[in-house]
Design an enzyme around this catalytic site. Structure first.
Site, PDB file in Angstrom:
ATOM      1  N   GLU A 112      25.636  37.191  57.410  1.00  0.00           N
ATOM      2  CA  GLU A 112      27.019  37.103  56.849  1.00  0.00           C
ATOM      3  C   GLU A 112      27.720  38.592  56.610  1.00  0.00           C
ATOM      4  O   GLU A 112      26.846  39.502  56.288  1.00  0.00           O
ATOM      5  CB  GLU A 112      27.269  36.166  55.786  1.00  0.00           C
ATOM      6  CG  GLU A 112      26.584  34.923  55.560  1.00  0.00           C
ATOM      7  CD  GLU A 112      26.711  34.106  54.607  1.00  0.00           C
ATOM      8  OE1 GLU A 112      27.281  34.450  53.505  1.00  0.00           O
ATOM      9  OE2 GLU A 112      26.297  32.878  54.622  1.00  0.00           O
ATOM     10  N   LYS A 114      29.157  40.749  53.660  1.00  0.00           N
ATOM     11  CA  LYS A 114      29.229  40.987  52.121  1.00  0.00           C
ATOM     12  C   LYS A 114      30.653  41.342  51.851  1.00  0.00           C
ATOM     13  O   LYS A 114      30.970  42.536  52.109  1.00  0.00           O
ATOM     14  CB  LYS A 114      28.159  41.955  51.765  1.00  0.00           C
ATOM     15  CG  LYS A 114      27.949  41.654  50.181  1.00  0.00           C
ATOM     16  CD  LYS A 114      26.824  42.522  49.708  1.00  0.00           C
ATOM     17  CE  LYS A 114      26.434  42.366  48.319  1.00  0.00           C
ATOM     18  NZ  LYS A 114      27.611  42.763  47.106  1.00  0.00           N
ATOM     19  N   ASP A 116      33.492  42.652  49.399  1.00  0.00           N
ATOM     20  CA  ASP A 116      33.664  43.639  48.271  1.00  0.00           C
ATOM     21  C   ASP A 116      35.062  43.176  47.396  1.00  0.00           C
ATOM     22  O   ASP A 116      35.969  43.880  47.391  1.00  0.00           O
ATOM     23  CB  ASP A 116      33.665  44.889  48.596  1.00  0.00           C
ATOM     24  CG  ASP A 116      33.307  45.788  47.436  1.00  0.00           C
ATOM     25  OD1 ASP A 116      32.787  45.249  46.437  1.00  0.00           O
ATOM     26  OD2 ASP A 116      33.694  47.149  47.585  1.00  0.00           O
ATOM     27  N   TYR A 225      31.400  31.380  50.769  1.00  0.00           N
ATOM     28  CA  TYR A 225      30.139  31.650  51.545  1.00  0.00           C
ATOM     29  C   TYR A 225      28.925  30.646  50.883  1.00  0.00           C
ATOM     30  O   TYR A 225      27.785  30.900  51.174  1.00  0.00           O
ATOM     31  CB  TYR A 225      29.677  33.118  51.504  1.00  0.00           C
ATOM     32  CG  TYR A 225      29.934  33.794  49.968  1.00  0.00           C
ATOM     33  CD1 TYR A 225      28.971  33.417  49.260  1.00  0.00           C
ATOM     34  CD2 TYR A 225      30.737  34.948  49.972  1.00  0.00           C
ATOM     35  CE1 TYR A 225      29.425  34.169  47.964  1.00  0.00           C
ATOM     36  CE2 TYR A 225      31.106  35.246  48.679  1.00  0.00           C
ATOM     37  CZ  TYR A 225      30.349  35.108  47.687  1.00  0.00           C
ATOM     38  OH  TYR A 225      30.853  35.874  46.491  1.00  0.00           O
ATOM     39  N   LYS A 312      23.276  46.954  52.041  1.00  0.00           N
ATOM     40  CA  LYS A 312      24.573  47.727  51.838  1.00  0.00           C
ATOM     41  C   LYS A 312      24.627  48.703  52.943  1.00  0.00           C
ATOM     42  O   LYS A 312      23.698  49.465  53.205  1.00  0.00           O
ATOM     43  CB  LYS A 312      24.280  48.426  50.317  1.00  0.00           C
ATOM     44  CG  LYS A 312      24.006  47.205  49.422  1.00  0.00           C
ATOM     45  CD  LYS A 312      25.257  46.797  48.857  1.00  0.00           C
ATOM     46  CE  LYS A 312      25.985  47.257  47.830  1.00  0.00           C
ATOM     47  NZ  LYS A 312      26.342  47.383  46.519  1.00  0.00           N
ATOM     48  N   CYS A 406      45.138  77.994  30.013  1.00  0.00           N
ATOM     49  CA  CYS A 406      45.850  77.117  30.796  1.00  0.00           C
ATOM     50  C   CYS A 406      46.514  77.866  32.121  1.00  0.00           C
ATOM     51  O   CYS A 406      47.043  78.756  31.615  1.00  0.00           O
ATOM     52  CB  CYS A 406      46.931  76.397  29.926  1.00  0.00           C
ATOM     53  SG  CYS A 406      48.096  75.710  30.757  1.00  0.00           S
ATOM     54  N   CYS A 409      50.442  77.981  31.254  1.00  0.00           N
ATOM     55  CA  CYS A 409      51.129  78.419  30.086  1.00  0.00           C
ATOM     56  C   CYS A 409      50.152  79.638  29.457  1.00  0.00           C
ATOM     57  O   CYS A 409      50.550  80.308  28.579  1.00  0.00           O
ATOM     58  CB  CYS A 409      51.785  77.489  29.303  1.00  0.00           C
ATOM     59  SG  CYS A 409      50.393  76.862  28.228  1.00  0.00           S
ATOM     60  N   CYS A 424      44.766  71.592  27.339  1.00  0.00           N
ATOM     61  CA  CYS A 424      45.797  72.658  26.932  1.00  0.00           C
ATOM     62  C   CYS A 424      46.527  72.190  25.573  1.00  0.00           C
ATOM     63  O   CYS A 424      47.372  70.977  25.686  1.00  0.00           O
ATOM     64  CB  CYS A 424      46.728  72.894  28.051  1.00  0.00           C
ATOM     65  SG  CYS A 424      47.960  73.869  27.546  1.00  0.00           S
ATOM     66  N   CYS A 430      54.077  73.842  27.142  1.00  0.00           N
ATOM     67  CA  CYS A 430      53.470  74.017  28.514  1.00  0.00           C
ATOM     68  C   CYS A 430      54.229  73.294  29.488  1.00  0.00           C
ATOM     69  O   CYS A 430      54.339  71.978  29.519  1.00  0.00           O
ATOM     70  CB  CYS A 430      52.003  73.532  28.312  1.00  0.00           C
ATOM     71  SG  CYS A 430      50.952  73.544  29.947  1.00  0.00           S
TER      72      CYS A 430
HETATM   73  S1  IVH Z   1      25.623  34.766  48.242  1.00  0.00           S
HETATM   74  C1  IVH Z   1      22.742  33.215  44.743  1.00  0.00           C
HETATM   75  N1  IVH Z   1      27.117  35.841  50.174  1.00  0.00           N
HETATM   76  O1  IVH Z   1      27.769  39.554  46.242  1.00  0.00           O
HETATM   77  C2  IVH Z   1      23.475  34.504  45.317  1.00  0.00           C
HETATM   78  N2  IVH Z   1      27.257  36.784  47.771  1.00  0.00           N
HETATM   79  O2  IVH Z   1      25.618  41.083  44.775  1.00  0.00           O
HETATM   80  C3  IVH Z   1      24.781  33.797  45.877  1.00  0.00           C
HETATM   81  N3  IVH Z   1      28.939  38.547  47.820  1.00  0.00           N
HETATM   82  O3  IVH Z   1      28.018  37.983  43.180  1.00  0.00           O
HETATM   83  C4  IVH Z   1      25.665  34.939  46.419  1.00  0.00           C
HETATM   84  N4  IVH Z   1      29.810  38.318  49.942  1.00  0.00           N
HETATM   85  O4  IVH Z   1      30.028  38.136  44.620  1.00  0.00           O
HETATM   86  C5  IVH Z   1      26.866  36.116  48.903  1.00  0.00           C
HETATM   87  N5  IVH Z   1      28.353  36.462  51.916  1.00  0.00           N
HETATM   88  C6  IVH Z   1      28.114  36.518  50.803  1.00  0.00           C
HETATM   89  C7  IVH Z   1      28.773  37.514  49.707  1.00  0.00           C
HETATM   90  C8  IVH Z   1      28.190  37.468  48.401  1.00  0.00           C
HETATM   91  C9  IVH Z   1      29.951  38.934  48.682  1.00  0.00           C
HETATM   92  C10 IVH Z   1      29.273  39.058  46.465  1.00  0.00           C
HETATM   93  C11 IVH Z   1      28.791  37.895  45.509  1.00  0.00           C
HETATM   94  C12 IVH Z   1      27.701  38.140  44.458  1.00  0.00           C
HETATM   95  C13 IVH Z   1      27.287  39.361  44.783  1.00  0.00           C
HETATM   96  C14 IVH Z   1      25.835  39.623  44.726  1.00  0.00           C
END
Ligand code: IVH
Length: 669
Positions: A112, A114, A116, A225, A312, A406, A409, A424, A430
């Site tokens: 999946e 991740k 942000d 998710y 990551k 500075c 000035c 400063c 200034c």
């Molecule tokens: S599963 C028990 N799936 O990443 C763990 N988390 O570093 C359940 N996050 O707190 C998390 N995308 O906020 C899961 N596809 C994804 C995700 C995801 C982003 C975030 C989530 C979690 C954090 C953990």
């Protein structure tokens, strides 16, 4: 058809169209037709208040009423994920999973995205959203249902026919899409407000806004998710995700079953590139064991599930040469070293300059003149220097020297004790500091003086017309007309803008003054607590610290500000010009001494005002609001559902409880 039936029908239709538009991206009707249905529903709900429902589609616009966030314990702890940074580490994790499961040879891994953003847990009972809770510390989080309700892609009511369980929790990520993030930051820049560094901060900041109508405008979205329930329809993660999609959720759009290490690796290299086309920020991938039975066998460590792992993405990085370092002076006199770089392409934009923040960072990285520097963008919009390629350093290169005077000035700089900032001290002589303060003063969220922007502020200063904010109110069109770019119309606009600004409420006047440490929210709290400028000027540092959000540093900075005769003179001129120097009587009350000497703890929930408003009212009437009960507490403002432990403590110390009504009587409301 009865009104009740029509209301139900309209809600069903509106929910369906919301889903078509915000989740499936394939609307069947025009925005206008949608609005007409919504208007009809609003009208019916107004005529038949007994039919109202907090989860009606009409309640997605949020409200201006300030809310406070109650905290609750999560039904199931919200854990984090273990991180990996290479395909090798992911392969190793798959090996561990295999070893732990021993005799179960078929292992399917789901890949999946991740996302942000900021994580959220939604609780549904009988198909109705009952609660939305932030992650908090993983065990307890803030209830942010009102703000979450404004996210159109989140279903508020899920019909039984979809097959959803009667009771379930669904977790996902709240995100501010790139487009909405850029829009928000552009507006903040115009308003002279600090920019959000990345969509993640913007999303979590938005989720905690007290005004849900404001949250609604920002355009949050959410991807889910993880589904949790005692009655899940399927025995695999993949199938449950697809099921939740059919209940109406916007589920993770990237989800693939992977059956070999080779497929896992292919998935990683594909998405490392493709993710840049997604409308939202991502920082990696997540791999999960598909079978819920196997998940159960693998279980959790104290911090994270053994059945899932995050990978990551490497931050995007470029190497480029440092051409020179310049030093910029901000409105508060803080000196920021800025690296001027040989232009380099990074995540789609050309980077020429990068802030080095402060001297400590320059020293820590030991940057030398002419060095090759690593520049990273990661999730941040503002590029950051993260390191030096020492192999490419010239043998005679010398460390970057920090200015001692500075650059604007010439005043010797001072280092703020306990902080990394170099400042400063020539506040009133200034030029960039003076111009910066003027620019701030006229900004949209401050005095909002039309016709003066960044460049005009500089121009007015250079022409010798404006040295302090009060000078703005002495400007006449004849003085402005000779300036470059000015004509009779623009000159009049400035003068009229200044006149108009005299109506701006007191709290914004305080914010406009540029008192170090006093931002928009603090200014508002101060205004409410003190009521007028004379009271504010008379307060000691200790008294100021009784105001919410005002710590010792801000309190000292306020005292210092009013101790300076130049500020006092400017302020007197502003007052004479007719600016608002007190809280308006109509919607804000006057302070009193009714609670002088009292130390009051607030507990429970209230009907007439929010908790924050009660805090402000206590200060306004001369009392002090304290967080926890001690021997020094003189009273408890006790609302509904006061916690049992607090009640016991109050009783044991013999501290009187004031009901909401008692309290309002005392302060005369
Ligand atoms: S599963 C028990 N799936 O990443 C763990 N988390 O570093 C359940 N996050 O707190 C998390 N995308 O906020 C899961 N596809 C994804 C995700 C995801 C982003 C975030 C989530 C979690 C954090 C953990």
């Amino acid at each position: 058809m009865t009104p009740a039936n029509r209301v139900a029908e309209l809600r069903r239709e509106l929910n369906r169209h919301n889903h078509l538009y915000y989740v499936l991206n394939s609307p069947e009707i025009s925005d206008r037709e949608f609005d007409m249905l919504l208007k009809e529903l609003e009208q019916l709900e107004k005529e038949h208040p007994e039919l109202d429902d907090p989860l009606s589609p009409t309640h997605r616009v949020g409200s201006d009423l300030s809310q406070t966030f109650e905290q609750v314990e999560h039904q199931r702890a919200m854990l984090s994920l273990a991180n990996t940074y290479s395909t090798d580490e992911v392969d190793k994790w798959v090996g561990q999973v295999r070893a732990l499961l021993g005799d179960q040879p078929d292992i399917v891994i789901d890949g999946e995205m991740k996302f942000d953003g900021t994580s959220i847990s939604l609780i549904y009972e009988n198909g109705r959203l009952v609660r939305a809770v932030t992650r908090g510390d993983g065990t307890r989080g803030d209830v942010v249902t009102e703000n979450v309700k404004t996210i159109r892609s989140i279903p508020l009511v899920i019909p039984e026919e979809t097959g959803r369980p009667d009771s379930f929790e669904i977790r996902g990520e709240i995100l501010l899409p790139w487009e909405a993030f850029d829009r928000l930051n552009r507006r903040r820049e115009l308003d002279g407000e600090p920019l959000f560094a990345n969509p993640r901060n913007a999303a979590s900041g938005t989720l905690k806004l007290q005004n849900s109508a404001e949250a609604a405008e920002r355009g949050l979205d959410a991807y889910f998710y993880y589904v949790l329930s005692d009655n899940l329809p399927f025995a695999t993660h993949f199938d449950n995700i697809k099921a939740a999609e059919s209940w109406g959720f916007k589920m993770t759009p990237v989800l693939r079953r992977l059956s070999s290490i080779a497929e896992v690796e292919e998935f990683i290299s594909y998405w490392d590139v493709e993710r840049k086309r997604l409308p939202v920020a991502t920082d990696g991938l997540v791999f999960k064991v598909d079978s819920l039975h196997q998940q159960l066998n693998l279980g959790f460590t104290a911090k994270s599930p053994r059945w899932a792992i995050a990978y990551k993405f490497p931050a995007e990085r470029a190497l480029t040469r440092l051409r020179s370092v310049s030093f910029e002076v901000g409105r508060m006199g803080i000196i920021t070293p800025v690296a001027n770089l040989e232009p380099v392409l990074l995540s789609g934009t050309i980077v020429k300059r990068a802030s080095m923040h402060n001297e400590d960072i320059v020293r820590k990285l030991d940057i030398h003149n002419g060095d090759m520097l690593y520049v990273e963008k990661g999730g941040e919009i503002i590029p950051k220097i993260t390191g030096v390629d020492l192999k490419q350093r010239q043998p005679d290169a010398r460390p970057v020297s920090f200015v001692t005077r500075c650059p604007a000035c010439g005043t010797p700089l001072v280092k703020v004790e306990g902080e990394a900032a170099t400042v400063c001290p020539n506040k009133y002589g200034c030029p960039p500091q003076i111009v910066g303060r003027i620019e701030h003063f006229v900004g949209r969220r401050m005095m909002n003086i039309d016709g003066i922007g960044e460049e005009t502020a500089r121009q007015l200063y250079d022409a010798g017309l404006v040295h302090s904010s009060a000078d703005i109110y002495d400007l006449r069109p004849q003085q402005l007309m000779p300036l470059e770019g000015f004509g009779p119309r623009s000159a009049n606009r400035v003068v009229e803008g200044a006149e108009e600004s005299k109506k701006v409420p007191f709290q914004r006047v305080i914010y406009a003054l540029s008192i170090p440490g006093v931002g928009e929210t603090t200014a508002k709290k101060i205004a409410r607590a003190v009521g007028n400028i004379d009271k504010l000027m008379a307060l000691t540092s200790e008294q100021l610290q009784a105001i919410e959000d005002v710590g010792p540093a801000i309190a000292d900075s306020i005292v210092e500000y009013f101790a300076d005769s130049r500020n006092l003179e400017n302020l007197m001129r502003l007052r004479a010009a007719g600016l608002q120097m007190e809280v308006e009587q109509t919607d804000e009350q006057q302070g009193s001494d009714a609670l002088a000497g009292q130390s009051i703890v607030i507990s429970g929930t209230f009907a007439r005002h929010s908790r924050d408003e009660y805090k402000a009212l206590i200060e306004l009437h001369g009392g002090k609001n304290v967080g926890s009960i001690s021997k020094k507490t003189t009273a408890i403002l006790a609302g509904e559902n006061m916690g049992p432990s607090k009640l016991e403590k109050a009783n044991s110390l013999g501290i009187p409880l004031l009901s909401e009504e008692d309290f309002l009587k005392i302060i005369g409301e």
